[in-house]
Design an enzyme around this catalytic site. Structure first.
Site, mmCIF file in Angstrom:
data_model
loop_
_atom_site.group_PDB
_atom_site.id
_atom_site.type_symbol
_atom_site.label_atom_id
_atom_site.label_comp_id
_atom_site.label_asym_id
_atom_site.label_seq_id
_atom_site.Cartn_x
_atom_site.Cartn_y
_atom_site.Cartn_z
ATOM 1 N N LYS A 55 0.781 -0.962 0.015
ATOM 2 C CA LYS A 55 0.022 -0.122 -0.263
ATOM 3 C C LYS A 55 0.960 1.358 0.164
ATOM 4 C CE LYS A 55 -4.095 -2.482 1.896
ATOM 5 N NZ LYS A 55 -4.712 -2.789 3.223
ATOM 6 N N GLN A 99 -4.516 -1.488 9.260
ATOM 7 C CA GLN A 99 -4.463 -2.744 8.811
ATOM 8 C C GLN A 99 -5.266 -3.783 9.814
ATOM 9 O OE1 GLN A 99 -3.364 -3.456 5.611
ATOM 10 N NE2 GLN A 99 -4.210 -5.516 6.093
ATOM 11 N N ASP A 122 -10.903 3.346 3.991
ATOM 12 C CA ASP A 122 -11.165 1.771 3.924
ATOM 13 C C ASP A 122 -12.802 1.627 3.930
ATOM 14 O OD1 ASP A 122 -9.594 -0.290 3.402
ATOM 15 O OD2 ASP A 122 -8.826 -0.520 5.715
#
Ligand code: NDP
Length: 296
Positions: A55, A99, A122
């Protein structure tokens, strides 16, 4: 025997990344704004390590600002929330990603809901899930967004299609179902308590498989000509030694002879997820700066 068209996630993702890079260049040149993404990991789960590294790497490749935080496994929830609060206030950071999974002692919802919803790239914050569920503009979770882009690429307008989403997680299944409802599909959501799953799958013009079960969907479950998006990433052993390979939730070799179009694993949904994360970061940056998302 007719073979399904292979939906090339790698190529589609490369196209999205190029578009992101063009938009970033435009934002810098015309508005003096550089989109920034912060990626945080707690602990050292090796799979998460690979994801966060990729990422950050792709953020840099798109010439955005990348902020990466590798926090020790012992980090407390309080410390993590403090860090998120700092990033919420930091104007260089337009997107914040924590994460998952987090260590058991940290409460996932508390952490996700501490992120400023405008920076929640997200799309897991309760505000964004609520906006999506009510058909409003939201930051949409990256994996289902990538699946939707692939479906649009394969089929164009999705209106009236019968869609089956296999899996009901907050990360993939549920937001996928919401997106497909918004696209005017008739949506069924299947899960581990579904009766006669094969019969449900056989009705579907569109199948999105996200169960995390290697090759569980058999070729004869699939409606001839259906479009199959395989989200599953499962590592399975090959042969006697330590070697492994990645397979999806769909038995690809069987399904490819029945489906109209299908995504491979790897090279399907996987590459789309990070590309969509970059897209969401640029969109979040534009919204925070009061700039219309530049078109091509
Ligand atoms: P979860 O484990 O959170 O959810 C799995 C879902 O599948 C659950 O709803 C579960 O049902 C259902 N399920 C499990 N087994 C069966 C079964 N035998 N029959 C019917 N339904 C079943 O997984 P995620 O949603 O997080 O991920 C799904 C897969 O997608 C994984 O392989 C994961 O690695 C992959 N993934 C890939 C990404 C990418 O970028 N390509 C990103 C995210 C995930 P129930 O709710 O009843 O338990």
């Amino acid at each position: 025997m007719d073979m399904a068209r292979i939906i090339d996630g790698k190529a589609l993702a490369a196209g999205i990344r190029e578009k992101v890079a063009r938009r970033v260049a435009l934002l810098k040149a015309e508005h003096g704004v550089t989109p920034g993404l912060a990626v945080m990991q707690v602990g050292d789960d090796p799979a998460s390590r690979v994801y966060t590294r990729n990422k950050a790497k792709q953020t840099v490749e798109a010439e955005m600002a990348s902020f990466k935080f590798d926090l020790a496994a012992e980090t407390t929830q309080k410390d993590l929330l403090r860090k998120i609060s700092e990033l919420n206030e930091d104007s260089r950071v337009n997107g914040i990603l924590v994460q998952l999974p987090l260590p058991d002692r940290i409460e996932e919802h508390a952490v996700i809901n501490a992120i400023d919803p405008a920076k929640d790239v997200d799309g897991f914050h309760t505000i964004n899930t609520g906006l999506l569920a009510t058909g409003q503009d939201a930051l949409v979770p990256c994996t289902p967004l990538g699946c939707l882009m692939m479906l649009r690429d394969a089929l164009g307008d999705l209106g009236g299609q019968k869609a089956l989403v296999l899996g009901r997680s907050n990360i993939v299944g549920k937001p996928m179902a919401m997106l497909l409802i918004k696209e005017n599909c008739t949506v069924t959501v299947a899960h581990s308590r579904t009766r006669d799953l094969a019969a449900e799958v056989r009705q579907a013009d569109v199948l999105v498989a996200a169960a995390g079960r290697p090759r569980m969907v058999k070729g004869d479950w699939i409606k001839p000509g259906a479009t199959v998006i395989d989200v599953g990433i499962n590592r399975v052993p090959i042969g006697e030694d330590e070697k492994t390979r990645l397979v999806g939730d769909v038995d690809f070799d069987e399904a490819v002879t029945v489906a109209g179009a299908i995504t491979p694993v790897p090279g399907g949904v996987g590459p789309m997820t990070i590309a969509c994360l970059l897209h969401n970061t640029v969109a979040a940056c534009c919204r925070q700066s009061g700039i219309d998302l530049p078109e091509d």
